[in-house]
Design an enzyme around this catalytic site. Structure first.
Site, PDB file in Angstrom:
ATOM      1  N   TYR A  41       1.141  -1.262  -0.131  1.00 54.44           N
ATOM      2  CA  TYR A  41      -0.069   0.069  -0.215  1.00 54.44           C
ATOM      3  C   TYR A  41       1.186   1.631   0.007  1.00 54.44           C
ATOM      4  O   TYR A  41       1.804   0.952   0.471  1.00 54.44           O
ATOM      5  CB  TYR A  41      -1.135  -0.173   1.191  1.00 54.44           C
ATOM      6  N   GLU A  69      -3.602   7.427  -4.272  1.00 53.79           N
ATOM      7  CA  GLU A  69      -3.377   6.033  -3.234  1.00 53.79           C
ATOM      8  C   GLU A  69      -3.124   4.908  -4.263  1.00 53.79           C
ATOM      9  O   GLU A  69      -4.161   4.863  -4.968  1.00 53.79           O
ATOM     10  CB  GLU A  69      -4.782   5.876  -2.079  1.00 53.79           C
TER      11      GLU A  69
END
Lengths: 379, 295
Positions: A101, A189
Site C-alpha cells: 500500500y 493512493e
C-alpha cells in the site's frame, strides 16, 4: 474531484509509473471487444467513485472472453454503496507475488504532506491502521523541501517490503509524490502496489482525488469534472454555480455562507425535521442567485417546505428582501416558504417583505422559530 | 486591548485596485482602519480614493511604515502575494481570497515558518479580523460588532462569526477582537494561536469559539484549553448532520473516514470544560450567562 480508477492510472502513467494496459467499456459488447484486443486473461473492474468494489462483486478475473461477457453482464448496472456501475475497466491481468500500500495526502494537523507505505496492501488501510498500526511506515514531507531520494529510500526500508521490491518501490513513491504535488492532488493512493513473481513493482489500483481549486493550473482537469458522480439535483445546482449537497429530507434549505447553511441543516434536524439539502448562495443574495437556488430546490420532489435563512452582513437586509421578492416573481414555487432575515437593516428588509406575506410566504424572527415552522409545514 | 491589530496598525492592501479589494479597502478605511497603501506594479504612482498605490509591498512599507497586509488578489496569485508581503517586511498577513489550492497553502505556510518565523498569516479564505472600534481588516460588517470587551471570538466560518458578533451586540456584550481563521485545510493562524493570544489579553475575559466539521483543529484546541486556559470558553460546532464524504461548502469542511465529526468535536470541547451550544443562538445565550457571571 474524484477520478475513476482508469483515470487515476492514466494520471499516474503520465508521471512514469508502471500500469497495466486496459480499455474502458460502457457495454458488454465493448467489454468483450476490449478483452479480445488485450487478450485474456483480463480483469473486469467496475468504475465507481467508492471503495469496497471487490466485496460487492464489482471486480472479477476472467480467464476467457466468455468469462468477460458473463462478468460484464453482472457488473454493469450493479449498485455499489449507492453508486450504479455504468462503466468498466478491462485490464490485462497481472501475476501477484505480494501486495503493498502507498499513498500521499495532507496531514492537516501537522500542516505537512503525509506519506504512508505498508507491506500489508490489498486490504482497507483503515483496518490495518486499527489492527496493526506498526505495519504502516509514515513519512511527513515539508512541501518546501520535497521528498528527497534519501528520505524516500529510508522510508521504503522502514516499511519492510520484500528486498526485491526496494528499488522499484523507491522509484514509484518518488513519482507518486511528484504526481501528488505537480498534479495538485488531495489524495493519491495505490492499493495494491504489487510485486510480481518476476520482481517488478507495479501499480494495480489507483485512487486519486484532485483539488478543484487548482483547475486554473490544469485546464485538462475539466474532463474529470464531467465524470463526477452527482445526483440530478446536484448536477443542476453545479451547472448554476451553486454550492449544493443533496440530502434525504423534506425541508429545502437556502442560506448565505457555508457555516450558516450547515448550521441551518442542523437546526432543522434539532427541531425534529430533516433537510433536503445544503445550499450556500454566498454573500450577495441577489435575485438571480436566489431564483436559481429556489428553482433547484423546487425541482426536488421530496421537498415540502423551504427555509430561507439569511444573515445580512455587508449585504443589507433590503437588498436581500428585494432579491427574494424578485426571485419569487421569476419562478413558481410549489412549497410554502419560511424566511428568517437578520443582521444589517433586517427591519427594513422585513418591512419590504410584509406586503408579500401569505400562507405560502412566512417570516419568522429567529432561526429556531423559522426551523420549527418549516418543519411543521413539511409535515 | 485587542489581539493582533489595533487603531495604530498600518495596513497595505494587495489587490486594492481590483473591484473587491477597492470595495472592502474603502469600507475598512471608513471604519477607522489605517489603510495606508495599495500595491499594483502596473498602476504605481496612481491612487484609489486618495490611498497611494505602490509597485511593490517593499516600497509601500518603506514609504508608509505599514506592518500588516490584506490580500484580495485572485487565487492564482496568492502564493506570490504572500511571499512578496513577507519579503517586503510585513509581519501580519491576512488573506481574504478563497479558492487557493491546498498545495499552495501548505507550501507558503511552511515557507513562512522556515524563512520568516516572526510573520503571522491569517487565512486564506477567511473574513479577516476586527478589533471593534479600532480596526477592521477584511470583509466583516463593522457596525454589527460592539466595541470593548469582554469577549474574544475565533471562528472557522464567516457568516456564523457575523451571527455571533450580532447576537452579542443585541445582548449589549462587546468584543475585544473577532478573528475569522477561515475554512481551508491549512489555515495560517489556528484556534490555538488565537486562544493563546486571548488568554494573554487582559481585556478579554471570555472566549467564543466557533468550529465546524473536518480536520481535528477543534480537538487540538480542546486539549490546549484543558491544559492552559483559565478564561471561560463557549463553543458552537456546525455540521452535526453533515453526511460523510461531502464537502460542505468550505474546502476544509468534510467528514472523511469517520474523522472530523461535529459530535466528536463537541465531546472533546465539553471534556475540556467548554460550554457547548446546540445552535448559534444557544451559544450566544450561554455566553451571556458567562458574561453576567464575571465579577
Amino acid at each position: 474531484m474524484d477520478l475513476f480508477e482508469y483515470q487515476g492510472k492514466q494520471f499516474f502513467a503520465a508521471y512514469g509509473m508502471p500500469v497495466s494496459p486496459g480499455e474502458v467499456a460502457f457495454t458488454v459488447e465493448d467489454a468483450v471487444a476490449a478483452a479480445e484486443r488485450l487478450g485474456p486473461p483480463v480483469m473486469v473492474k467496475a468504475q465507481v467513485h467508492t471503495g469496497g468494489r471487490g466485496k460487492a462483486g464489482g471486480v472479477k478475473f476472467a480467464a476467457t472472453v466468455d468469462d468477460v461477457r458473463t462478468h460484464a453482464e453482472n457488473i454493469l448496472g450493479l449498485d455499489i454503496r449507492g453508486h450504479v456501475v455504468k462503466r468498466l475497466w478491462i485490464e490485462k491481468a497481472s501475476d501477484i507475488a505480494e501486495e503493498y500500500y502507498a499513498s500521499f495526502t495532507l496531514d492537516r494537523s501537522a500542516k505537512l504532506h503525509l506519506g504512508m507505505l505498508s507491506a500489508e496492501g490489498g486490504v482497507e488501510i483503515e483496518a490495518v491502521a486499527e489492527e496493526n498500526p506498526d505495519a504502516i511506515a509514515k513519512i511527513w514531507v515539508d512541501p518546501v523541501v520535497g521528498l528527497t531520494e534519501e528520505a524516500a529510500a529510508a522510508w521504503v526500508d522502514a516499511a519492510n517490503l520484500n528486498p526485491a521490491a526496494r528499488d522499484g518501490a523507491v522509484d514509484i513513491v518518488r513519482k507518486l509524490y511528484q504526481a501528488y504535488v505537480e498534479g495538485d492532488a488531495d489524495l493519491v493512493e495505490i492499493n495494491p502496489l504489487i510485486l510480481t513473481p518476476d520482481n517488478r513493482v507495479h501499480v494495480l489500483d489507483a485512487k486519486v482525488t484532485l483539488d478543484a481549486n487548482a483547475v486554473f493550473r490544469h485546464p485538462d482537469y475539466e474532463e474529470y469534472d464531467a465524470t463526477q458522480s452527482r445526483d440530478e439535483r446536484e448536477q443542476a445546482a453545479h451547472a448554476k454555480g451553486l454550492q449544493y449537497v443533496g440530502l434525504d429530507g423534506t425541508v429545502g434549505v437556502i442560506a448565505n455562507g457555508a457555516g450558516l447553511a450547515m448550521s441551518t441543516v442542523d437546526v432543522v434536524n434539532q427541531v425534529g425535521g430533516n433537510a433536503a439539502n445544503f445550499l450556500d448562495i454566498g454573500g450577495g443574495a441577489n435575485a438571480e442567485v436566489m431564483a436559481g437556488a429556489l428553482e433547484v430546490i423546487n425541482n426536488d420532489p421530496k421537498v415540502s417546505s423551504i427555509f430561507i435563512n439569511i444573515f445580512g452582513g455587508i449585504t443589507r437586509g433590503e437588498v436581500v428582501a428585494n432579491g427574494i421578492i424578485e426571485a419569487l416573481s421569476q419562478v413558481d414555487i410549489d412549497s410554502p416558504i419560511v424566511i428568517r432575515l437578520d443582521g444589517t437593516n433586517a427591519e427594513q428588509g422585513r418591512e419590504m417583505l410584509a406586503p408579500h406575506l401569505s400562507d405560502r410566504l412566512m417570516l419568522e424572527p429567529t432561526m429556531l422559530d423559522a426551523a420549527r415552522r418549516a418543519v411543521a409545514l413539511a409535515g | 486591548m485587542s489581539i493582533f491589530v489595533d487603531e495604530n496598525t498600518k495596513v497595505v492592501y494587495q489587490g486594492l485596485t481590483g473591484s473587491t479589494g477597492r470595495y472592502y479597502g474603502l469600507l475598512n478605511r471608513e471604519y477607522g482602519t489605517q489603510v495606508v497603501a495599495g500595491t499594483n506594479p502596473r498602476k504605481a504612482g496612481s491612487d484609489v480614493d486618495g490611498i497611494p498605490i505602490y509597485a511593490t509591498v517593499a516600497e509601500a512599507v518603506e514609504k508608509t511604515g505599514a506592518t500588516a497586509s490584506c490580500i484580495f488578489v485572485p487565487a492564482p496569485f496568492v502564493r506570490d502575494a504572500v511571499m512578496e508581503a513577507a519579503e517586503g517586511g510585513i509581519d501580519f498577513i491576512v488573506v481574504i481570497t478563497e479558492g487557493v489550492p491546498a498545495h499552495d497553502e501548505a507550501w507558503f505556510y511552511n515557507k513562512l515558518k522556515r524563512d520568516y518565523p516572526g510573520v503571522r498569516l491569517l487565512g486564506p479564505n477567511c473574513p479577516g479580523l476586527i478589533s471593534p472600534g479600532k480596526a477592521n481588516i477584511g470583509i466583516t460588517a463593522g457596525h454589527i460588532a460592539k466595541p470593548g470587551g469582554p469577549v474574544g471570538i475565533v471562528s472557522r466560518s464567516g457568516t456564523l462569526t457575523y451571527q455571533a458578533l450580532y447576537e452579542l451586540k443585541q445582548k449589549d456584550i462587546g468584543c475585544t477582537t473577532c478573528v475569522g481563521i477561515g475554512g481551508d485545510p491549512v489555515p495560517g493562524t489556528s484556534f490555538i494561536d488565537c486562544l493563546e493570544a486571548f488568554e494573554a489579553d487582559p481585556d478579554t475575559r471570555a472566549v467564543m469559539m466557533i468550529g465546524e466539521i473536518g480536520g481535528s483543529a477543534e480537538e487540538e484546541a480542546a486539549a490546549w484549553i484543558k491544559a492552559n486556559m483559565t478564561k471561560p470558553v463557549v463553543s458552537y460546532v456546525a455540521g452535526v448532520t453533515a453526511p460523510p464524504g461531502k464537502k460542505m461548502g468550505h474546502a476544509g469542511a468534510i467528514v472523511s473516514g469517520g474523522k472530523g465529526t461535529a459530535k466528536a468535536k463537541m465531546e472533546a470541547l465539553r471534556d475540556a470544560g467548554v460550554r457547548v451550544g446546540q445552535n448559534p443562538t444557544e451559544a450566544g445565550e450561554l455566553m451571556a450567562e458567562v458574561v453576567a457571571g464575571l465579577d
